[in-house]
Design an enzyme around this catalytic site. Sequence first.
Site, PDB file in Angstrom:
ATOM      1  N   GLN A 127      16.722 -18.183  -8.586  1.00  0.00           N
ATOM      2  CA  GLN A 127      17.846 -18.581  -9.648  1.00  0.00           C
ATOM      3  C   GLN A 127      18.530 -20.090  -8.998  1.00  0.00           C
ATOM      4  O   GLN A 127      17.698 -20.900  -8.408  1.00  0.00           O
ATOM      5  CB  GLN A 127      18.786 -17.605  -9.611  1.00  0.00           C
ATOM      6  CG  GLN A 127      18.153 -16.325 -10.480  1.00  0.00           C
ATOM      7  CD  GLN A 127      17.556 -15.228  -9.315  1.00  0.00           C
ATOM      8  OE1 GLN A 127      18.017 -14.959  -8.525  1.00  0.00           O
ATOM      9  NE2 GLN A 127      16.225 -14.868 -10.069  1.00  0.00           N
ATOM     10  N   THR A 145      23.702 -13.926 -12.497  1.00  0.00           N
ATOM     11  CA  THR A 145      22.871 -12.779 -12.181  1.00  0.00           C
ATOM     12  C   THR A 145      23.788 -12.279 -10.769  1.00  0.00           C
ATOM     13  O   THR A 145      25.008 -12.766 -10.809  1.00  0.00           O
ATOM     14  CB  THR A 145      21.447 -13.537 -11.435  1.00  0.00           C
ATOM     15  OG1 THR A 145      20.766 -12.230 -11.114  1.00  0.00           O
ATOM     16  CG2 THR A 145      21.745 -14.306 -10.329  1.00  0.00           C
ATOM     17  N   ASP A 201      15.035 -22.023 -12.650  1.00  0.00           N
ATOM     18  CA  ASP A 201      13.817 -22.920 -13.295  1.00  0.00           C
ATOM     19  C   ASP A 201      13.714 -24.458 -13.198  1.00  0.00           C
ATOM     20  O   ASP A 201      13.537 -25.128 -13.822  1.00  0.00           O
ATOM     21  CB  ASP A 201      13.970 -22.519 -14.624  1.00  0.00           C
ATOM     22  CG  ASP A 201      13.875 -21.121 -15.020  1.00  0.00           C
ATOM     23  OD1 ASP A 201      13.006 -20.337 -14.166  1.00  0.00           O
ATOM     24  OD2 ASP A 201      14.447 -20.643 -15.863  1.00  0.00           O
TER      25      ASP A 201
HETATM   26  P1  IMP Z   1      19.703 -11.044 -14.477  1.00  0.00           P
HETATM   27  O1  IMP Z   1      19.278 -11.748 -13.326  1.00  0.00           O
HETATM   28  O2  IMP Z   1      18.201 -10.456 -15.025  1.00  0.00           O
HETATM   29  O3  IMP Z   1      20.589 -10.015 -14.156  1.00  0.00           O
HETATM   30  O4  IMP Z   1      19.981 -11.983 -15.714  1.00  0.00           O
HETATM   31  C1  IMP Z   1      21.266 -12.631 -15.546  1.00  0.00           C
HETATM   32  C2  IMP Z   1      21.304 -14.303 -16.229  1.00  0.00           C
HETATM   33  O5  IMP Z   1      20.190 -14.888 -15.100  1.00  0.00           O
HETATM   34  C3  IMP Z   1      20.364 -14.390 -17.357  1.00  0.00           C
HETATM   35  O6  IMP Z   1      21.032 -15.328 -18.212  1.00  0.00           O
HETATM   36  C4  IMP Z   1      18.974 -14.466 -16.934  1.00  0.00           C
HETATM   37  O7  IMP Z   1      18.167 -15.335 -18.049  1.00  0.00           O
HETATM   38  C5  IMP Z   1      19.280 -15.310 -15.723  1.00  0.00           C
HETATM   39  N1  IMP Z   1      18.189 -15.367 -14.567  1.00  0.00           N
HETATM   40  C6  IMP Z   1      17.697 -14.194 -13.966  1.00  0.00           C
HETATM   41  N2  IMP Z   1      16.853 -14.690 -13.225  1.00  0.00           N
HETATM   42  C7  IMP Z   1      16.487 -16.162 -13.436  1.00  0.00           C
HETATM   43  C8  IMP Z   1      15.323 -17.125 -13.239  1.00  0.00           C
HETATM   44  O8  IMP Z   1      14.527 -16.517 -12.081  1.00  0.00           O
HETATM   45  N3  IMP Z   1      15.233 -18.173 -13.710  1.00  0.00           N
HETATM   46  C9  IMP Z   1      16.154 -18.422 -14.678  1.00  0.00           C
HETATM   47  N4  IMP Z   1      17.270 -17.731 -15.168  1.00  0.00           N
HETATM   48  C10 IMP Z   1      17.242 -16.342 -14.636  1.00  0.00           C
HETATM   49 MG    MG Z   2      11.868 -19.310 -12.887  1.00  0.00          MG
END
Ligand code: IMP
Ligand code: MG
Length: 417
Positions: free
Chosen positions: A223, A238, A15
């Site tokens: 990410q 992630t 982000d």
């Molecule tokens: P996951 O990728 O869904 O497994 O989430 C793991 C961590 O990464 C969590 O804290 C999510 O909020 C964060 N996360 C995953 N994708 C994004 C993204 O595109 N932007 C910001 N945070 C992310």
């Molecule tokens: Mg984003």
Amino acid sequence: MHSDRTALVGLQFGDEGKGKYVTYFLTTERVDVDARYNGGGNAGHTIIAPNGKVLATHQVPSGIVFADVYNAMLHGMFIDPAKLKTEIEDLRAKGYDVDPSNLGISGLAHVTLGHHIELERLDEQRRGRGAIGTTFSGIGPTAEEKYGRRGIRFAEFVNPESFRRLLEAKSEELRQRGYPVENLDFHAETYAALQEFLSPFLIDEAELNRRKRNAAWLYEGAQGILLDPDFGSYPYVTSTHAGKAPRATVVGVAKAYITRVGGGPLPTRMDEQTEALIRGERGSAGAEFGATTGRPRSCGWFDIPAARYAVEIGGVDVVALTKLDVLSRVPVIKVCTHYDCDGRLLDTIPADRFELERCKPVYEEVRGWPGVDISGARILGDLPVEARDYLKMLQDALERPIEPVSVGPSAEQTIEM
Ligand code: IMP
Ligand code: MG
């Protein structure tokens, strides 16, 4: 060599506003291929199409709404076929062409299926208070299967015979491991429509590389480095590689402050009042709410130890800054210059999670430019001296050029150095 290759990589927790620079590059530079190489259904980039419309892309590279750009989804991605079909249909409904002439999916990418999302739900439940706070996109379980050598590649997914064999084996595997397979949708027929819809997009990644060897590539990272499973705030990360870009000039994208959504530490988190100012109203442009999940993001001051770490780990050549204009909302700006960990001053992030928990940010207060609207600035000289000092401070700390600097969502709202 690879002078025509640029990678945009997030330096923070995702982000950072990478979508802004994706838009900027697609608008101002020659881009023949826009490639995604990590992430999956968890990602969300907010971009502005050439027709001025704001939209969020998730798995499909943002170049899809630009003419003459070939978009590639490469081997590091975890593809959610059901969500991808919906995303492609939505793009078409908005009038954008999406077909094999402008979108290709590497057979080497892994697929995320229904059971991954179900397993993630169980896993997060089990963690309880220590939950990662994931986006429930099945990323973790897809990674477990991939690296446990039990995954399914996209090429195998779109081949009905290969897929049927792998699905049978998967069902047996999960049964043996005691997972409630009865509740999972494990019928090849469920996937037939998705296979038919997506199979025309299958490409051979080596052949693509050969064909586009001399093309201009943009690698659109998802990410950020602090969410990478190798480099990030483990285990609050992630599970695809967010930190290592393909060979290219690496543009590290960072916000002028920092945000995080989900679990895990954010050492420089602001007090509630300041955070509310920076976050903005839900629904307003640039407000700090997740593009994929809508969750409010935690906001913090610029964290130099974290950024210094990310710049070195990520092999970053230049740092592109975003959202400098947002800092006009606060009277005093703080910058974290070091961490104090048990009385020791640290310049970068420690690898031990418990040590990181004990780190206290050491701040320097700098003068802000409260109330001064800088969204119209186009050259450095248009900025108040306090804003220029702020950029200089970051540049000296990171030992990298800071350029460009973004002062608003559109491609024009960019200061070139
Ligand atoms: P996951 O990728 O869904 O497994 O989430 C793991 C961590 O990464 C969590 O804290 C999510 O909020 C964060 N996360 C995953 N994708 C994004 C993204 O595109 N932007 C910001 N945070 C992310
Ligand atoms: Mg984003």
